[in-house]
Design a protein around this motif. Structure first.
Motif, PDB file in Angstrom:
ATOM      1  N   MET A   1      10.998 -34.375 -25.287  1.00  0.00           N
ATOM      2  CA  MET A   1      12.588 -35.618 -25.389  1.00  0.00           C
ATOM      3  C   MET A   1      12.943 -35.778 -23.872  1.00  0.00           C
ATOM      4  N   GLY A   2      13.366 -36.639 -23.531  1.00  0.00           N
ATOM      5  CA  GLY A   2      13.710 -36.936 -22.170  1.00  0.00           C
ATOM      6  C   GLY A   2      12.611 -37.123 -21.009  1.00  0.00           C
ATOM      7  N   GLY A   3      12.562 -37.318 -20.002  1.00  0.00           N
ATOM      8  CA  GLY A   3      11.572 -37.557 -19.055  1.00  0.00           C
ATOM      9  C   GLY A   3      11.180 -38.733 -18.822  1.00  0.00           C
ATOM     10  N   ALA A   4       9.914 -39.168 -18.742  1.00  0.00           N
ATOM     11  CA  ALA A   4       9.502 -40.588 -18.610  1.00  0.00           C
ATOM     12  C   ALA A   4       9.300 -41.259 -20.116  1.00  0.00           C
ATOM     13  N   ALA A   5       9.835 -42.575 -19.906  1.00  0.00           N
ATOM     14  CA  ALA A   5       9.893 -43.540 -21.014  1.00  0.00           C
ATOM     15  C   ALA A   5       8.443 -43.584 -21.775  1.00  0.00           C
ATOM     16  N   ARG A   6       8.484 -43.602 -23.194  1.00  0.00           N
ATOM     17  CA  ARG A   6       6.944 -43.420 -23.623  1.00  0.00           C
ATOM     18  C   ARG A   6       7.245 -43.876 -25.000  1.00  0.00           C
ATOM     19  N   LEU A   7       6.039 -44.480 -25.334  1.00  0.00           N
ATOM     20  CA  LEU A   7       5.819 -44.970 -27.027  1.00  0.00           C
ATOM     21  C   LEU A   7       4.663 -43.799 -27.572  1.00  0.00           C
ATOM     22  N   ILE A   8       5.065 -43.351 -28.661  1.00  0.00           N
ATOM     23  CA  ILE A   8       3.983 -42.637 -29.573  1.00  0.00           C
ATOM     24  C   ILE A   8       3.893 -43.253 -30.597  1.00  0.00           C
ATOM     25  N   VAL A   9       2.490 -43.482 -30.910  1.00  0.00           N
ATOM     26  CA  VAL A   9       2.003 -44.119 -32.021  1.00  0.00           C
ATOM     27  C   VAL A   9       2.071 -43.120 -33.250  1.00  0.00           C
ATOM     28  N   LEU A  10       2.939 -43.222 -34.237  1.00  0.00           N
ATOM     29  CA  LEU A  10       2.930 -42.163 -35.208  1.00  0.00           C
ATOM     30  C   LEU A  10       2.161 -42.481 -36.439  1.00  0.00           C
ATOM     31  N   GLY A  11       1.966 -43.837 -36.678  1.00  0.00           N
ATOM     32  CA  GLY A  11       1.147 -44.211 -37.882  1.00  0.00           C
ATOM     33  C   GLY A  11       0.578 -45.593 -37.409  1.00  0.00           C
ATOM     34  N   SER A  12      -0.705 -45.897 -37.318  1.00  0.00           N
ATOM     35  CA  SER A  12      -1.234 -46.942 -37.040  1.00  0.00           C
ATOM     36  C   SER A  12      -1.920 -47.716 -37.980  1.00  0.00           C
ATOM     37  N   GLY A  13      -1.830 -47.181 -39.378  1.00  0.00           N
ATOM     38  CA  GLY A  13      -2.555 -47.421 -40.545  1.00  0.00           C
ATOM     39  C   GLY A  13      -1.936 -48.244 -41.448  1.00  0.00           C
ATOM     40  N   THR A  14      -1.889 -48.359 -42.605  1.00  0.00           N
ATOM     41  CA  THR A  14      -1.460 -49.122 -43.669  1.00  0.00           C
ATOM     42  C   THR A  14      -0.942 -48.551 -45.060  1.00  0.00           C
ATOM     43  N   ALA A  15      -0.798 -49.408 -46.044  1.00  0.00           N
ATOM     44  CA  ALA A  15      -0.595 -49.190 -47.397  1.00  0.00           C
ATOM     45  C   ALA A  15      -2.119 -47.982 -47.938  1.00  0.00           C
ATOM     46  N   VAL A  16      -3.086 -48.245 -47.344  1.00  0.00           N
ATOM     47  CA  VAL A  16      -4.153 -47.541 -47.765  1.00  0.00           C
ATOM     48  C   VAL A  16      -4.272 -46.087 -47.201  1.00  0.00           C
ATOM     49  N   GLY A  33      17.091 -39.823 -23.294  1.00  0.00           N
ATOM     50  CA  GLY A  33      17.721 -38.925 -24.417  1.00  0.00           C
ATOM     51  C   GLY A  33      17.896 -39.711 -25.384  1.00  0.00           C
ATOM     52  N   THR A  34      17.501 -41.054 -25.428  1.00  0.00           N
ATOM     53  CA  THR A  34      17.811 -41.868 -26.730  1.00  0.00           C
ATOM     54  C   THR A  34      16.271 -42.164 -27.468  1.00  0.00           C
ATOM     55  N   VAL A  35      16.255 -41.932 -28.635  1.00  0.00           N
ATOM     56  CA  VAL A  35      15.040 -41.953 -29.336  1.00  0.00           C
ATOM     57  C   VAL A  35      15.155 -42.698 -30.635  1.00  0.00           C
ATOM     58  N   LEU A  36      14.231 -43.702 -30.507  1.00  0.00           N
ATOM     59  CA  LEU A  36      14.280 -44.660 -31.754  1.00  0.00           C
ATOM     60  C   LEU A  36      12.638 -44.604 -32.442  1.00  0.00           C
ATOM     61  N   LEU A  37      13.008 -44.926 -33.822  1.00  0.00           N
ATOM     62  CA  LEU A  37      11.716 -45.065 -34.508  1.00  0.00           C
ATOM     63  C   LEU A  37      11.709 -46.585 -34.547  1.00  0.00           C
ATOM     64  N   VAL A  38      10.516 -47.352 -34.612  1.00  0.00           N
ATOM     65  CA  VAL A  38      10.347 -48.456 -35.146  1.00  0.00           C
ATOM     66  C   VAL A  38       9.295 -48.406 -36.459  1.00  0.00           C
ATOM     67  N   ASP A  39      10.027 -48.762 -37.400  1.00  0.00           N
ATOM     68  CA  ASP A  39       9.515 -48.742 -38.976  1.00  0.00           C
ATOM     69  C   ASP A  39       9.367 -47.207 -39.205  1.00  0.00           C
ATOM     70  N   CYS A  40       9.226 -46.902 -40.531  1.00  0.00           N
ATOM     71  CA  CYS A  40       9.360 -45.705 -41.223  1.00  0.00           C
ATOM     72  C   CYS A  40       8.666 -45.787 -42.434  1.00  0.00           C
ATOM     73  N   GLY A  41       7.481 -45.785 -42.427  1.00  0.00           N
ATOM     74  CA  GLY A  41       6.542 -45.710 -43.490  1.00  0.00           C
ATOM     75  C   GLY A  41       6.703 -44.373 -44.126  1.00  0.00           C
ATOM     76  N   PRO A  42       5.826 -44.119 -45.228  1.00  0.00           N
ATOM     77  CA  PRO A  42       5.923 -43.019 -46.024  1.00  0.00           C
ATOM     78  C   PRO A  42       5.127 -41.813 -45.018  1.00  0.00           C
ATOM     79  N   GLY A  43       5.762 -40.435 -44.793  1.00  0.00           N
ATOM     80  CA  GLY A  43       5.406 -39.718 -44.006  1.00  0.00           C
ATOM     81  C   GLY A  43       5.738 -39.710 -42.379  1.00  0.00           C
ATOM     82  N   ALA A  44       6.526 -40.595 -42.108  1.00  0.00           N
ATOM     83  CA  ALA A  44       7.180 -41.116 -40.823  1.00  0.00           C
ATOM     84  C   ALA A  44       7.806 -39.903 -40.128  1.00  0.00           C
TER      85      ALA A  44
END
Ligand SMILES: [Zn+2]
Ligand SMILES: [Zn+2]
Length: 259
Positions: A1-16, A33-44
């Motif tokens: 957390m903190g440091g350089a801004a970044r995107l982390i792909v937590l889930g690149s899949g689908t319903a399958v 210091g601010t952290v956002l999730l975009v979408d929240c599929g099962p297991g996110a």
């Protein structure tokens, strides 16, 4: 957390279900210091914790629509926030989405009346319409209409240093999608299915490439791959229309958010 801004792909899949690709979820750390999730599929939420962002580290969840592969961890989220166990959160976790997210949450609480419904000091729901949205931290986020489902919203985040990243969620092409991704520094765009097995409401890699080209997006990150599209030369197909920087999403991929 903190440091350089970044995107982390937590889930690149689908319903399958797949071992290598979880359902839709992307984490944006703004570096301040601010952290956002975009979408929240099962297991996110477990994926976020595995990436170094346990629940207390998260400030907000931005939902693209109410299909379960994009929001089913709303159940796990509310249940976890009710628990007296685990580290306490310093502030409520805010969930932003179309007004139908409120109806969904009400129904979930009806199904689990004793186990969901964390108090307002822990969980806050904000109904969003296309237009400017006020988020925690200094990131601006207009929401855009997207053609896929009545609850669909695309998100275009502008980080404090001006870097823009757009998230399509599930989508089809059109003026709305082009407005969302217009000149984005990073466009996270679905390419869910092969052209030969087109599914209404989804894009294929060649069409996604054309959308990104029409938007003049600088960097295209294709994602939300059903198993069938993974059999295809996704990058080559997208390249038919798009000449900018191109990346195919993988779970765990970290993308620095800098110009
Ligand atoms: Zn969908
Ligand atoms: Zn989906």
């Amino acid at each position: 957390m903190g440091g350089a801004a970044r995107l982390i792909v937590l889930g690149s899949g689908t319903a399958v279900p797949r071992a290598d690709r979880a359902t839709s979820c992307y984490l944006v750390d703004d570096g301040e210091g601010t952290v956002l999730l975009v979408d929240c599929g099962p297991g996110a939420l477990h994926r976020a914790a595995a990436a170094g962002y346990p629940l207390p580290a998260l400030d907000a969840v931005l939902l693209t629509h109410i299909h379960p592969d994009h929001c089913a961890d709303l159940v796990a989220l509310q249940f976890a926030l009710r628990s007296p166990l685990g580290a306490p959160r310093p502030r409520p976790l805010v969930v932003y989405g179309h007004e139908s997210v409120g109806l969904l949450v009400a129904r979930l609480r009806n199904a689990w009346p004793e186990w969901l419904a964390p108090g307002p000091d822990r969980f806050e729901l904000r109904a969003v319409e296309p237009g400017p949205v006020s988020l925690p931290g200094r990131t601006a986020a207009p929401a855009f209409r997207v053609a896929h489902h009545a609850s669909s919203l695309g998100w275009c985040l502008t980080l404090p240093d001006g870097f823009t990243l757009a998230f399509s969620g599930d989508a089809t092409e059109g003026a709305d999608l082009e407005a969302l991704g217009r000149e984005a520094d990073l466009f996270v765009l679905e390419a869910a299915v092969p052209a030969e097995a087109a599914v209404p409401g989804h894009l294929d890699p060649a069409r996604s490439g054309r959308v990104a080209a029409a938007c003049r997006a600088r960097h295209l990150l294709l994602t939300h791959f059903y198993p069938e599209v993974l059999e295809q030369p996704i990058a080559a197909l997208a390249r038919q229309g798009f000449e900018g920087r191109l990346t195919l999403a993988q779970d765990g991929l970290v993308v620095p958010l800098t110009h």
